[in-house]
Design a protein around this motif. Structure first.
Motif, PDB file in Angstrom:
ATOM      1  N   GLY A 199       0.783  -1.228   0.000  1.00 40.01           N
ATOM      2  CA  GLY A 199       0.000   0.000   0.000  1.00 40.01           C
ATOM      3  C   GLY A 199       0.817   1.280   0.000  1.00 40.01           C
ATOM      4  O   GLY A 199       0.253   2.375   0.018  1.00 40.01           O
TER       5      GLY A 199
ATOM      6  N   LYS B  20       4.362   1.238  -4.285  1.00 37.32           N
ATOM      7  CA  LYS B  20       5.408   0.609  -5.102  1.00 37.32           C
ATOM      8  C   LYS B  20       4.919   0.311  -6.522  1.00 37.32           C
ATOM      9  O   LYS B  20       5.595   0.644  -7.489  1.00 37.32           O
ATOM     10  CB  LYS B  20       5.881  -0.701  -4.449  1.00 37.32           C
ATOM     11  N   SER B  21       3.750  -0.321  -6.630  1.00 31.80           N
ATOM     12  CA  SER B  21       3.230  -0.667  -7.956  1.00 31.80           C
ATOM     13  C   SER B  21       2.914   0.601  -8.756  1.00 31.80           C
ATOM     14  O   SER B  21       3.168   0.665  -9.956  1.00 31.80           O
ATOM     15  CB  SER B  21       1.965  -1.519  -7.841  1.00 31.80           C
ATOM     16  N   THR B  22       2.362   1.580  -8.068  1.00 33.51           N
ATOM     17  CA  THR B  22       2.062   2.862  -8.719  1.00 33.51           C
ATOM     18  C   THR B  22       3.334   3.453  -9.315  1.00 33.51           C
ATOM     19  O   THR B  22       3.352   3.889 -10.467  1.00 33.51           O
ATOM     20  CB  THR B  22       1.444   3.832  -7.687  1.00 33.51           C
TER      21      THR B  22
HETATM   22  N1  LIG Z   1      -6.288   2.751  -9.602  1.00 36.64           N
HETATM   23  C1  LIG Z   1      -6.342   3.152  -8.327  1.00 36.64           C
HETATM   24  N2  LIG Z   1      -7.393   3.847  -7.862  1.00 36.64           N
HETATM   25  C2  LIG Z   1      -7.450   4.290  -6.587  1.00 36.64           C
HETATM   26  N3  LIG Z   1      -6.484   4.085  -5.677  1.00 36.64           N
HETATM   27  C3  LIG Z   1      -5.396   3.403  -6.074  1.00 36.64           C
HETATM   28  C4  LIG Z   1      -5.262   2.893  -7.413  1.00 36.64           C
HETATM   29  N4  LIG Z   1      -4.062   2.250  -7.501  1.00 36.64           N
HETATM   30  C5  LIG Z   1      -3.505   2.345  -6.291  1.00 36.64           C
HETATM   31  N5  LIG Z   1      -4.280   3.042  -5.424  1.00 36.64           N
HETATM   32  C6  LIG Z   1      -3.968   3.357  -4.028  1.00 36.64           C
HETATM   33  O1  LIG Z   1      -2.661   3.889  -3.982  1.00 36.64           O
HETATM   34  C7  LIG Z   1      -1.956   3.394  -2.849  1.00 36.64           C
HETATM   35  C8  LIG Z   1      -0.698   2.682  -3.307  1.00 36.64           C
HETATM   36  O2  LIG Z   1      -1.045   1.501  -4.007  1.00 36.64           O
HETATM   37  P1  LIG Z   1       0.030   0.528  -4.668  1.00 36.64           P
HETATM   38  O3  LIG Z   1       0.896   1.332  -5.553  1.00 36.64           O
HETATM   39  O4  LIG Z   1      -0.694  -0.593  -5.273  1.00 36.64           O
HETATM   40  O5  LIG Z   1       0.873   0.040  -3.392  1.00 36.64           O
HETATM   41  P2  LIG Z   1       1.862  -1.204  -3.242  1.00 36.64           P
HETATM   42  O6  LIG Z   1       2.182  -1.709  -4.602  1.00 36.64           O
HETATM   43  O7  LIG Z   1       3.045  -0.650  -2.517  1.00 36.64           O
HETATM   44  O8  LIG Z   1       1.162  -2.223  -2.398  1.00 36.64           O
HETATM   45  C9  LIG Z   1      -2.914   2.494  -2.108  1.00 36.64           C
HETATM   46  O9  LIG Z   1      -3.512   3.246  -1.066  1.00 36.64           O
HETATM   47  C10 LIG Z   1      -3.936   2.120  -3.151  1.00 36.64           C
HETATM   48  O10 LIG Z   1      -5.177   1.848  -2.588  1.00 36.64           O
END
Ligand SMILES: Nc1ncnc2c1ncn2[C@@H]1O[C@H](COP(=O)(O)OP(=O)(O)O)[C@@H](O)[C@H]1O
Ligand SMILES: [Mg+2]
Length: 279
Positions: A41, A44-46
């Motif tokens: 959360g 990282k993926s973002t």
């Molecule tokens: N498409 C999206 N719409 C809304 N919120 C998002 C979306 N993608 C990610 N988030 C939010 O952004 C934050 C970071 O997500 P993410 O990058 O998936 O984290 P990680 O990969 O580190 O687990 C989280 O709070 C997630 O809920």
């Protein structure tokens, strides 16, 4: 090779606004292996999807080899957590998928695909279907597929996290070899301290909500590395402990940002250090 300047990303959803990342500044050198480490959360993926050109930034800029990223590029490969193979295509045809998508020469890449599969320990499995392989083997096929175009940049989003510990370590070993021979620049996202220490030249530790760079740790341990008994066991343990502390630190007014340590070479990034003092 990869440069992020002041990169931020917010999401506007029904539940309101989520600030996923704020003010990320990062330079990744050509041929470098950088791990991005953080809890689930923390963005990282973002971060990785933005570098891949799959998601636009809200603020700031990302360049790869000097060119701003606006959409996916063929010299940037991405590997996801799940193998994402096409179930009706053979192993070989899955590896050759990008060749079709990008219209490259098939004959030349066929040879390369066989070579990669052999390196990945999959010789003899070319004609099998994905469901006939174990999870680890499927992820190896994905790895081969991401390498088929000889990418300059490889982006990997927790690619081994769905595998058991030993398979994970095996694949990490293979990835080390691939990286040492290909010279590609790698950004590897993980929540695993072990993986980060095993693989990375530098580890970028992210703090959550909003995701920011908490510290950047140099991993100055000779390769190839293993987690088992070896000459550098003490170094591995020391860096692991340092990363563990950084991940466990609480956010908020009382929380220190990063214990600067000459021993492990922890560097506080300037913006994070500056803002931590101001709050
Ligand atoms: N498409 C999206 N719409 C809304 N919120 C998002 C979306 N993608 C990610 N988030 C939010 O952004 C934050 C970071 O997500 P993410 O990058 O998936 O984290 P990680 O990969 O580190 O687990 C989280 O709070 C997630 O809920
Ligand atoms: Mg993720």
């Amino acid at each position: 090779m990869i440069r992020l300047s002041g990169v931020s990303r917010t999401f506007d959803g029904r539940a309101g606004r989520v600030e996923a990342l704020r003010g990320i500044d990062l330079d990744v050198a050509e041929g470098e292996f950088v791990a991005v480490l953080g809890r689930s959360g923390c963005g990282k993926s973002t971060l990785l999807r933005m570098v891949a050109g799959l998601l636009p930034v809200t603020a700031g800029e990302i360049t790869v080899a000097g060119t701003p990223i606006t959409r996916p590029r063929r010299d940037i490969a991405m590997l996801f957590q799940r193998p994402a193979l096409l179930p009706w295509r053979s192993v070989l045809d899955n590896v050759l998928l990008p060749v079709e998508i990008f219209g490259w020469k098939r004959a030349k890449h066929r040879e390369r695909a066989r070579e990669l599969l052999e390196l990945a320990g999959l010789a003899g499995f070319e004609k099998r279907l994905p469901h006939e392989l174990s999870g680890g083997m499927q992820q190896r096929v994905s790895l081969c597929r991401s390498l088929i175009g000889d990418p300059r940049v490889m982006l990997m989003d927790e690619p081994f996290s769905a595998l058991d510990a030993l398979t994970r370590e095996e694949l990490s070993g293979e990835l080390q070899r691939v990286h040492m021979t290909s010279g590609a620049t790698v950004v590897f996202v993980t929540h695993s301290i072990d993986e980060a220490v095993l693989l990375a030249d530098r580890v970028v530790v992210l703090s959550p909500r909003p995701g920011r760079i908490r510290a950047i740790v140099d991993v100055d341990i000779p390769r190839p590395r293993t987690l088992g008994r070896n000459a550098h066991l003490a170094d591995v343990a020391r860096v692991s402990a340092e990363l563990h502390e950084l991940l466990m630190e609480r956010d908020g007014p009382a929380g220190p940002v990063a214990p600067a340590s000459a021993v492990t070479g922890v560097r506080e990034p300037a913006p994070a250090g500056a803002s931590a003092q101001g709050r």
